[in-house]
Design a protein around this motif. Structure first.
Motif, mmCIF file in Angstrom:
data_model
loop_
_atom_site.group_PDB
_atom_site.id
_atom_site.type_symbol
_atom_site.label_atom_id
_atom_site.label_comp_id
_atom_site.label_asym_id
_atom_site.label_seq_id
_atom_site.Cartn_x
_atom_site.Cartn_y
_atom_site.Cartn_z
ATOM 1 N N VAL A 29 0.860 -1.181 0.000
ATOM 2 C CA VAL A 29 0.000 0.000 0.000
ATOM 3 C C VAL A 29 0.899 1.235 0.000
ATOM 4 C CG1 VAL A 29 -1.725 1.311 1.308
ATOM 5 C CG2 VAL A 29 -1.860 -1.194 1.211
ATOM 6 N N ALA A 30 0.563 2.218 -0.810
ATOM 7 C CA ALA A 30 1.300 3.485 -0.846
ATOM 8 C C ALA A 30 0.521 4.527 -0.058
ATOM 9 C CB ALA A 30 1.502 3.948 -2.284
ATOM 10 N N VAL A 31 1.119 5.022 1.024
ATOM 11 C CA VAL A 31 0.455 6.000 1.892
ATOM 12 C C VAL A 31 1.082 7.371 1.638
ATOM 13 C CG1 VAL A 31 -0.233 6.570 4.240
ATOM 14 C CG2 VAL A 31 0.144 4.168 3.600
ATOM 15 N N HIS A 32 0.294 8.286 1.096
ATOM 16 C CA HIS A 32 0.758 9.632 0.760
ATOM 17 C C HIS A 32 0.371 10.610 1.877
ATOM 18 C CE1 HIS A 32 1.759 8.440 -3.389
ATOM 19 N NE2 HIS A 32 0.686 7.673 -3.303
ATOM 20 N N PRO A 33 1.060 11.729 1.986
ATOM 21 C CA PRO A 33 0.770 12.673 3.074
ATOM 22 C C PRO A 33 -0.550 13.399 2.886
ATOM 23 C CG PRO A 33 2.434 13.578 1.599
ATOM 24 C CD PRO A 33 2.213 12.162 1.171
ATOM 25 N N LEU A 34 -1.144 13.775 4.007
ATOM 26 C CA LEU A 34 -2.275 14.697 4.005
ATOM 27 C C LEU A 34 -1.796 16.069 3.564
ATOM 28 C CD1 LEU A 34 -3.726 13.604 7.443
ATOM 29 C CD2 LEU A 34 -4.905 13.313 5.249
ATOM 30 N N PRO A 35 -2.699 16.939 3.100
ATOM 31 C CA PRO A 35 -2.272 18.282 2.669
ATOM 32 C C PRO A 35 -1.451 19.027 3.707
ATOM 33 C CG PRO A 35 -4.516 17.875 1.946
ATOM 34 C CD PRO A 35 -4.129 16.698 2.803
ATOM 35 N N VAL A 36 -1.836 18.951 4.992
ATOM 36 C CA VAL A 36 -1.081 19.670 6.019
ATOM 37 C C VAL A 36 0.319 19.079 6.165
ATOM 38 C CG1 VAL A 36 -2.071 18.237 7.862
ATOM 39 C CG2 VAL A 36 -1.066 20.448 8.411
ATOM 40 N N GLN A 37 0.441 17.761 6.110
ATOM 41 C CA GLN A 37 1.759 17.127 6.189
ATOM 42 C C GLN A 37 2.608 17.497 4.978
ATOM 43 O OE1 GLN A 37 0.128 13.162 6.414
ATOM 44 N NE2 GLN A 37 0.576 12.983 8.598
ATOM 45 N N GLU A 38 1.993 17.493 3.815
ATOM 46 C CA GLU A 38 2.714 17.816 2.593
ATOM 47 C C GLU A 38 3.242 19.246 2.608
ATOM 48 O OE1 GLU A 38 1.904 16.179 -1.689
ATOM 49 O OE2 GLU A 38 0.526 17.838 -1.265
ATOM 50 N N PHE B 65 3.850 21.730 17.954
ATOM 51 C CA PHE B 65 2.727 22.635 17.746
ATOM 52 C C PHE B 65 1.610 21.861 17.063
ATOM 53 C CE2 PHE B 65 5.847 23.133 14.364
ATOM 54 C CZ PHE B 65 5.096 22.969 13.194
ATOM 55 N N THR B 66 0.414 22.427 17.083
ATOM 56 C CA THR B 66 -0.771 21.782 16.527
ATOM 57 C C THR B 66 -1.304 22.605 15.372
ATOM 58 O OG1 THR B 66 -1.336 20.817 18.675
ATOM 59 C CG2 THR B 66 -3.101 20.948 17.047
ATOM 60 N N VAL B 67 -1.674 21.925 14.300
ATOM 61 C CA VAL B 67 -2.189 22.582 13.107
ATOM 62 C C VAL B 67 -3.565 22.021 12.783
ATOM 63 C CG1 VAL B 67 -1.749 23.165 10.700
ATOM 64 C CG2 VAL B 67 0.177 22.724 12.253
ATOM 65 N N ASP B 68 -4.574 22.896 12.682
ATOM 66 C CA ASP B 68 -5.898 22.462 12.244
ATOM 67 C C ASP B 68 -5.867 22.205 10.744
ATOM 68 O OD1 ASP B 68 -6.946 22.701 14.776
ATOM 69 O OD2 ASP B 68 -7.609 24.767 14.478
ATOM 70 N N HIS B 69 -6.485 21.116 10.322
ATOM 71 C CA HIS B 69 -6.488 20.801 8.900
ATOM 72 C C HIS B 69 -7.120 21.921 8.075
ATOM 73 C CE1 HIS B 69 -6.324 16.197 9.845
ATOM 74 N NE2 HIS B 69 -5.257 16.852 10.246
ATOM 75 N N ALA B 70 -8.140 22.564 8.617
ATOM 76 C CA ALA B 70 -8.882 23.571 7.861
ATOM 77 C C ALA B 70 -8.094 24.858 7.652
ATOM 78 C CB ALA B 70 -10.204 23.878 8.563
ATOM 79 N N PRO C 40 -8.757 13.331 12.934
ATOM 80 C CA PRO C 40 -9.598 13.911 11.883
ATOM 81 C C PRO C 40 -9.613 15.434 11.838
ATOM 82 C CG PRO C 40 -10.739 12.094 12.937
ATOM 83 C CD PRO C 40 -9.506 12.338 13.743
ATOM 84 N N GLN C 41 -9.332 16.112 12.937
ATOM 85 C CA GLN C 41 -9.420 17.571 12.970
ATOM 86 C C GLN C 41 -8.072 18.274 12.866
ATOM 87 O OE1 GLN C 41 -11.267 15.698 15.453
ATOM 88 N NE2 GLN C 41 -12.931 15.818 13.962
ATOM 89 N N GLN C 42 -7.021 17.659 13.366
ATOM 90 C CA GLN C 42 -5.758 18.382 13.475
ATOM 91 C C GLN C 42 -4.566 17.432 13.425
ATOM 92 O OE1 GLN C 42 -6.294 20.318 17.240
ATOM 93 N NE2 GLN C 42 -6.029 18.457 18.435
ATOM 94 N N THR C 43 -3.418 18.042 13.234
ATOM 95 C CA THR C 43 -2.152 17.298 13.238
ATOM 96 C C THR C 43 -1.215 17.925 14.257
ATOM 97 O OG1 THR C 43 -2.303 16.586 10.929
ATOM 98 C CG2 THR C 43 -0.107 16.694 11.890
#
Length: 256
Positions: free
Chosen positions: A137-146, A231-236, A205-208
Motif C-alpha cells: 500500500v502506498a500511503v501519501h501525506p495529508l495536505p497539512v503534512q505535505e 505545535f498543533t495545526v488544524d487541517h482547515a 480527523p481535525q488536526q495534526t
C-alpha cells in the motif's frame, strides 16, 4: 489500478485466495476498498473468520541492541464463520479504514527509504491461522503534512529517510503503539549547528500535532545538544500559514 495476489492457503489442497485492491494509493484517514475472493480447494474447510490488517516494520530497542519486527495495526474482521466447499467461490467485499496515524510511505513521487506498509489478509480455521499475502500500500501525506514537508525542502533540507519506532510519545495523544520519524539532512544555512532534523506527525480527523527534534552539533540551551518543538495545526487552516518563514524562525531560534 488493480492489485492482485493469488496464492494457495491453508496447506496443499486448501482454498485459493485472491485479494483485489481497487486502488493501493491512500492517505491517512482514507479507506482501502476491494474484495477478498476465495475458491474452495480439494476438501471442505470451516473458516472461523477472514480478517484484514495493515502491517509495517517497526524498530524495537532492547537493552543495547535494536531489531526490526513486523507490527500489525488497524485490524478488522470482514466475515463471520462460514463453510467453503470444494470448488465453491466466495467473494467478500471490504472497505478498510486507514488509521489516521498510519506511517507515510511516499513523498513527492518517491518512496521513503526504509518504509513499507502492506495490507495482510488472514484466514482462520479451527486451531490454524494462515496470515495470507501482503499487498503493498502506498500511503501519501495529508495536505497539512505535505505543506510542512515541502516547506523544509524549500528551506534547503534534504530527505534522509524514515523509520517507525515502537513506543509512546510523552504528552501526546496516541492510538497506535508506534510512531514514524521522517529525517532530514540540514540545509546549508543550518549545517554549522544542526546534524539532523526529525519530524513526527500525530494526526486525527481535525488536526495534526507536529513534533520537531533537532540533533544539534554543539549543546545549547537543551541538555545533550537536542532541540525539541511541538505545535498543533488544524487541517482547515493549514493553508493560511507561511510555513517556510515560520519553520525558519523556529529553527534559527533553536539552533542558536
Amino acid at each position: 489500478m488493480v492489485f492482485k495476489r493469488l496464492r494457495q492457503a491453508l496447506g496443499v489442497g486448501g482454498p485459493s485466495v485472491e485479494t483485489v485492491l481497487a486502488n493501493p494509493e491512500c492517505r491517512p484517514g482514507d479507506h482501502l476498498e476491494g474484495h477478498v475472493q476465495m475458491v474452495g480447494g480439494d476438501h471442505p474447510v470451516e473458516l472461523t473468520s477472514v480478517a484484514l490488517g495493515l502491517v509495517t516494520r517497526v524498530a524495537v530497542e532492547s537493552g543495547d541492541s535494536a531489531y526490526g519486527t513486523m507490527q500489525e495495526f488497524g485490524r478488522r474482521q470482514v466475515t463471520d464463520a462460514f463453510r467453503l466447499d470444494p470448488g465453491q467461490r466466495y467473494d467478500v467485499p471490504f472497505r478498510f479504514e486507514v488509521p489516521w496515524e498510519t506511517p507515510l510511505t511516499d513523498l513527492f513521487g518517491q518512496r521513503l527509504s526504509g518504509m513499507t506498509v502492506e495490507l495482510r489478509t488472514e484466514l482462520e480455521v479451527t486451531r490454524a491461522v494462515d496470515q495470507g499475502d501482503l499487498a503493498p500500500v502506498a500511503v501519501h501525506p495529508l495536505p497539512v503534512q505535505e505543506r510542512l514537508l515541502e516547506a523544509l525542502l524549500r528551506l534547503g533540507f534534504r530527505l534522509a529517510g524514515a523509520d517507525v519506532e515502537r513506543g509512546h510519545l510523552y504528552g501526546v495523544h496516541q492510538t497506535l503503539p508506534f510512531y514514524q520519524e521522517i529525517e532530514f539532512f540540514p540545509a546549508s544555512r543550518y549545517a554549522g549547528t544542526i546534524n539532523q532534523l526529525a519530524v513526527i506527525f500525530m494526526t486525527d480527523p481535525q488536526q495534526t500535532r507536529v513534533l520537531l527534534e533537532l540533533d544539534k552539533r554543539t549543546p545549547g540551551r537543551f541538555t545533550g545538544g537536542d532541540g525539541f518543538g511541538r505545535f498543533t495545526v488544524d487541517h482547515a487552516t493549514a493553508t493560511h500559514t507561511d510555513w517556510p518563514a515560520q519553520l525558519d524562525t523556529w529553527l534559527r531560534h533553536q539552533a542558536g
